[in-house]
Write an enzyme that holds these catalytic residues in place. Structure first.
Site: not given
Ligand code: PXP
Length: 241
Positions: A6, A9, A42, A44, A48, A69, A100, A150, A190
């Site tokens: 992901n 960030h 993601h 949003r 953001r 996402e 999330t 998930e 997550h």
């Molecule tokens: N899975 C989902 C559904 C999420 O919303 C997120 C955060 O965007 C992640 C995984 C990844 O989480 P993390 O950034 O804490 O690794």
């Protein structure tokens, strides 16, 4: 076991100055060179971090599956149908949250989720639901017609004592087993990082891990390719009895 990275960030840093650097698209390319099997973003409602342009460019350039996402809103369903990512993961979304905060409330939103899954399927998109580690929630996910779940690992990842870690792992295991029994493909994500990932990677029925913040935090220091390679090594080295 696949690893979808992901890159939200990377976009968070870019949006701090509302400019064009660093580019999450470039980060995605380097993540793939480091061994990522997929890329996740993601989009949003408040834009953001990831913006519409990132989705469009990633869709046009990525060589691996893109997982989008998003909240189950009309705006996002139309966006997904127009851009056709390989998969959509439906997540709950609150404006005030930093990230999330939990899985979908599938018990209260079953009909709405079913409708969203149907519309995304009509567009030809595979659908995953982000759910709490609960066998009941996994069962309801099947009824919505989703292809995958998930399992939310955030509470496990943030656990403050070994006892809570153990309890949370048991919950994750029970949810994974239920999903596997029902024939759903099961992923997890997550809060996963280099210290806590192996307990989850070691669960045989888990097909994929979805990791963002932990990898991007390390990438800031060692580079994206290296950060992904280190995570990939941890995941592939673990025994899956
Ligand atoms: N899975 C989902 C559904 C999420 O919303 C997120 C955060 O965007 C992640 C995984 C990844 O989480 P993390 O950034 O804490 O690794």
């Amino acid at each position: 076991m696949i690893l979808s990275v992901n890159v939200d960030h990377v976009a968070t840093v870019r949006q701090a100055r509302l400019g064009s650097d660093p580019d999450p698209v470039a980060a995605a390319v380097l993540a793939v060179l480091g061994g990522a099997d997929g890329i996740t973003i993601h989009l949003r409602e408040d834009r953001r971090h990831i913006i519409d342009r990132d989705l469009d460019v990633l869709r046009q350039t990525l060589s691996v599956p893109l997982n989008l996402e998003m909240a189950a809103t009309d705006e996002m369903i139309e966006k997904a149908a127009a851009t056709l990512p390989a998969m959509v993961t439906l997540v709950p979304e609150k404006r005030q949250e930093l990230t999330t905060e939990g899985g979908l409330d599938v018990q209260s939103n079953g009909e709405r989720l079913k409708d969203a899954v149907t519309r995304l399927h009509e567009a030809g998109i595979e659908v995953s639901l982000f759910v709490n580690p609960s066998p009941e929630d996994v069962e309801i996910s099947l009824i919505t017609g989703a292809d995958r779940v998930e399992i939310h690992t955030g509470t496990y990842a943030n656990a403050s004592t070994p006892q809570i870690v153990k309890q949370e792992l048991q919950k994750i295991l029970a949810a994974v087993q239920k999903a596997a029994e029902l024939g759903l493909t099961v992923n997890a994500g997550h809060g996963l990082n280099y210290h806590n990932v192996q307990a989850i990677a070691g669960i045989k029925a888990v097909s994929g891990l979805y990791i963002g913040h932990g990898i991007i935090s390390r990438a800031v220091l060692v580079g994206m390719e290296q950060a992904v390679r280190q995570m990939k090594n941890l995941i592939t080295q673990v025994r899956r009895p």
